[in-house]
Design a protein around this motif. Sequence first.
Motif, PDB file in Angstrom:
ATOM      1  N   SER A 239      63.745 -41.813  31.021  1.00  0.00           N
ATOM      2  CA  SER A 239      64.113 -42.586  32.634  1.00  0.00           C
ATOM      3  C   SER A 239      64.350 -43.523  32.618  1.00  0.00           C
ATOM      4  N   ARG A 240      62.663 -44.160  32.622  1.00  0.00           N
ATOM      5  CA  ARG A 240      62.589 -45.198  33.162  1.00  0.00           C
ATOM      6  C   ARG A 240      62.876 -46.767  31.534  1.00  0.00           C
ATOM      7  N   LEU A 241      63.453 -45.749  30.908  1.00  0.00           N
ATOM      8  CA  LEU A 241      64.154 -46.473  29.721  1.00  0.00           C
ATOM      9  C   LEU A 241      65.242 -46.969  30.049  1.00  0.00           C
ATOM     10  N   LYS A 242      66.342 -45.978  30.772  1.00  0.00           N
ATOM     11  CA  LYS A 242      67.548 -45.941  31.121  1.00  0.00           C
ATOM     12  C   LYS A 242      67.918 -46.388  31.370  1.00  0.00           C
ATOM     13  N   GLN A 243      66.526 -46.875  33.084  1.00  0.00           N
ATOM     14  CA  GLN A 243      66.902 -47.662  34.544  1.00  0.00           C
ATOM     15  C   GLN A 243      66.659 -48.780  34.549  1.00  0.00           C
ATOM     16  N   ALA A 244      66.026 -49.430  32.687  1.00  0.00           N
ATOM     17  CA  ALA A 244      65.434 -50.814  32.684  1.00  0.00           C
ATOM     18  C   ALA A 244      67.498 -52.112  32.353  1.00  0.00           C
ATOM     19  N   ASP A 245      66.630 -52.898  32.176  1.00  0.00           N
ATOM     20  CA  ASP A 245      68.671 -53.802  32.008  1.00  0.00           C
ATOM     21  C   ASP A 245      67.221 -54.484  30.968  1.00  0.00           C
ATOM     22  N   GLY A 246      65.705 -54.437  30.339  1.00  0.00           N
ATOM     23  CA  GLY A 246      65.011 -55.180  29.543  1.00  0.00           C
ATOM     24  C   GLY A 246      63.899 -54.462  29.349  1.00  0.00           C
ATOM     25  N   ILE A 247      63.905 -55.500  28.222  1.00  0.00           N
ATOM     26  CA  ILE A 247      61.802 -54.680  28.000  1.00  0.00           C
ATOM     27  C   ILE A 247      61.437 -55.843  27.486  1.00  0.00           C
ATOM     28  N   VAL A 248      60.211 -55.954  27.637  1.00  0.00           N
ATOM     29  CA  VAL A 248      59.143 -57.010  26.971  1.00  0.00           C
ATOM     30  C   VAL A 248      57.766 -55.853  26.823  1.00  0.00           C
ATOM     31  N   LEU A 249      57.380 -56.024  25.826  1.00  0.00           N
ATOM     32  CA  LEU A 249      56.348 -55.394  25.172  1.00  0.00           C
ATOM     33  C   LEU A 249      55.324 -56.785  24.809  1.00  0.00           C
ATOM     34  N   VAL A 250      53.811 -55.783  25.358  1.00  0.00           N
ATOM     35  CA  VAL A 250      52.916 -56.647  25.108  1.00  0.00           C
ATOM     36  C   VAL A 250      51.829 -55.820  24.289  1.00  0.00           C
ATOM     37  N   PHE A 251      51.140 -56.442  23.260  1.00  0.00           N
ATOM     38  CA  PHE A 251      50.657 -55.651  21.654  1.00  0.00           C
ATOM     39  C   PHE A 251      50.005 -56.615  20.869  1.00  0.00           C
ATOM     40  N   PRO A 252      48.957 -55.864  20.252  1.00  0.00           N
ATOM     41  CA  PRO A 252      48.163 -56.569  19.627  1.00  0.00           C
ATOM     42  C   PRO A 252      49.005 -56.048  18.113  1.00  0.00           C
ATOM     43  N   GLN A 253      49.050 -56.833  16.941  1.00  0.00           N
ATOM     44  CA  GLN A 253      49.158 -56.340  16.029  1.00  0.00           C
ATOM     45  C   GLN A 253      47.799 -55.564  14.922  1.00  0.00           C
TER      46      GLN A 253
END
Length: 196
Positions: free
Chosen positions: A71-85
């Motif tokens: 539901s949260r993904l469907k409501q978004a206009d954009g995605i920003v990811l923050v993570f270590p590789q």
Amino acid sequence: MRILLVLAHPLSDSFAASLAGTIERRLTENGHTVDLLDLYREGFDPRLTESERARYFEPDYDPAEAGPFVSRLKQADGIVLVFPQWWFNFPAILKGFFDRVFVPGVAFENDPAGGRIQPRLGNIRLFWAFTTTGSPWWVVNLYMGNPVRKLLKRGIAAFCAKGLDFRMVNLYDMDRADEGKRRAHVARIEKLVGRI
């Protein structure tokens, strides 16, 4: 814009968590709505269940087991990811997020005839990722071929949405980055995010 800001790091005092906080603040200052999804703090279970996998190719796949995240993904206009590789890949919890949330009927449609999958995330216009890696630039890019960027851009973003604003920014050699290098990286990120 409504931005789904996804943080994937187990330590609440990590550089990634601090960076996510900076990004959230900057986006909010620019008038955007930010939905911070801290996968660890929210107890996201990355394991694809037996019943999820068994239904995966059925028509009208029901993603109910991961419903709140879908539901949260469907409501978004954009995605920003923050993570270590880690090991030139995503943290397991982020891989599980893609496995359980970017599913048929949500992120794409399977072609029953076995052809190309069809993107379904038409609501997503922006797909950015901010990562850190312990390896230097030349190891990630020249030796390994930047696998995380390829997976995100070609294997996830391109298959799930069309015409995206895609960007990925790495802080290389993180384990040896001094305070000055980290501050310069944060300033760069603030400037980039300020353009959204």
